[in-house]
Motif scaffolding. Structure first.
Motif, PDB file in Angstrom:
ATOM      1  N   PRO A  19       0.823  -1.209   0.000  1.00  0.00           N
ATOM      2  CA  PRO A  19       0.000   0.000   0.000  1.00  0.00           C
ATOM      3  C   PRO A  19       0.862   1.266   0.000  1.00  0.00           C
ATOM      4  CG  PRO A  19      -0.307  -1.265   2.050  1.00  0.00           C
ATOM      5  CD  PRO A  19       0.638  -2.029   1.189  1.00  0.00           C
ATOM      6  N   ASN A  20       2.022   1.187   0.642  1.00  0.00           N
ATOM      7  CA  ASN A  20       2.946   2.328   0.651  1.00  0.00           C
ATOM      8  C   ASN A  20       4.048   2.049  -0.376  1.00  0.00           C
ATOM      9  OD1 ASN A  20       5.002   4.151   1.128  1.00  0.00           O
ATOM     10  ND2 ASN A  20       4.700   4.137   3.356  1.00  0.00           N
ATOM     11  N   LYS A  21       4.132   2.885  -1.382  1.00  0.00           N
ATOM     12  CA  LYS A  21       5.083   2.656  -2.485  1.00  0.00           C
ATOM     13  C   LYS A  21       6.532   2.570  -2.007  1.00  0.00           C
ATOM     14  CE  LYS A  21       2.327   5.324  -5.715  1.00  0.00           C
ATOM     15  NZ  LYS A  21       2.284   6.620  -6.389  1.00  0.00           N
ATOM     16  N   LEU A  22       6.833   3.304  -0.941  1.00  0.00           N
ATOM     17  CA  LEU A  22       8.216   3.300  -0.451  1.00  0.00           C
ATOM     18  C   LEU A  22       8.654   1.895  -0.021  1.00  0.00           C
ATOM     19  CD1 LEU A  22       8.272   6.583   1.668  1.00  0.00           C
ATOM     20  CD2 LEU A  22       9.224   6.222  -0.622  1.00  0.00           C
ATOM     21  N   SER A  23       7.697   1.092   0.399  1.00  0.00           N
ATOM     22  CA  SER A  23       8.018  -0.272   0.845  1.00  0.00           C
ATOM     23  C   SER A  23       8.493  -1.147  -0.309  1.00  0.00           C
ATOM     24  CB  SER A  23       6.796  -0.919   1.491  1.00  0.00           C
ATOM     25  OG  SER A  23       6.350  -0.147   2.563  1.00  0.00           O
ATOM     26  N   ILE A  50       9.417   3.553 -12.280  1.00  0.00           N
ATOM     27  CA  ILE A  50       8.520   2.383 -12.321  1.00  0.00           C
ATOM     28  C   ILE A  50       7.579   2.362 -11.117  1.00  0.00           C
ATOM     29  CG2 ILE A  50       8.432  -0.156 -12.227  1.00  0.00           C
ATOM     30  CD1 ILE A  50      11.238  -0.065 -13.648  1.00  0.00           C
ATOM     31  N   ILE A  51       8.140   2.625  -9.930  1.00  0.00           N
ATOM     32  CA  ILE A  51       7.260   2.523  -8.754  1.00  0.00           C
ATOM     33  C   ILE A  51       6.770   3.893  -8.269  1.00  0.00           C
ATOM     34  CG2 ILE A  51       8.156   0.290  -8.004  1.00  0.00           C
ATOM     35  CD1 ILE A  51       9.803   1.644  -5.902  1.00  0.00           C
ATOM     36  N   ASP A  52       7.141   4.927  -9.021  1.00  0.00           N
ATOM     37  CA  ASP A  52       6.646   6.276  -8.743  1.00  0.00           C
ATOM     38  C   ASP A  52       6.984   6.761  -7.328  1.00  0.00           C
ATOM     39  OD1 ASP A  52       5.378   8.670  -9.267  1.00  0.00           O
ATOM     40  OD2 ASP A  52       3.410   7.937  -8.630  1.00  0.00           O
TER      41      ASP A  52
END
Ligand code: FES
Length: 158
Positions: A19-23, A50-52
């Motif tokens: 849910p959190n892109k940073l992960s 790619i993962i913004d």
């Protein structure tokens, strides 16, 4: 483009789980490293796109982890743990032995492009010191005889 379509797809698939892109940064870095063999600014830029997530977040994560080389290395990256348990059980002499056997110094790559030696912090296998990691595999309770055997096996595979 540095990353292959397959790597991009794998990164997108991993990223969709969080849910959190940073992960998704570390899984993405791992996928990129396994494909390219090292990380650099171009790889960070592609992962960022790619993962913004911001480029700096990718670069910070990648540079924090010494286990991801930041320049080209040999086909086999020999990471010798030099932390306390391994140091007490001969990590320095293990590095010297590898240097002598391969004819290179720590941080260098053999002329045939097969082996690079680096030292790293604890790899979490202290009970089986001294140890080293070569690419994804651990080699533990090392002796000179074991090192000879491992290197011969790896050379035979090429
Ligand atoms: S000190 Fe070498 S693996 Fe922990």
């Amino acid at each position: 483009m540095i990353l292959t379509e397959e790597s991009v797809r794998n990164i997108e698939k991993k990223a969709a789980r969080y849910p959190n892109k940073l992960s998704a940064i570390l899984p993405a870095i791992t996928i990129a490293y396994r494909q390219v063999g090292h990380l650099n600014a171009g790889v960070y830029r592609e992962i960022s796109r790619i993962i913004d997530v911001p480029y700096v977040e990718v670069a910070e994560a990648a540079t924090f982890y010494t286990l991801f080389p930041k320049k080209p290395v040999g086909k086999y990256l020999i990471q010798v743990c030099h932390n306390i348990s391994c140091a007490l059980l001969g990590a320095d002499s293990l590095v010297a032995y590898l240097e002598g056997k391969l004819g290179i110094k720590k941080g260098e790559t053999t002329a045939d492009g097969l082996f690079t030696i680096i030292t790293v912090e604890c790899l979490g296998s202290c009970a089986t010191a001294p140890m080293m990691q070569i690419n994804q595999d651990y080699y533990e309770n090392l002796t000179r005889e074991k090192v000879d055997k491992v290197l011969e096996e790896l050379k035979a595979k090429t």
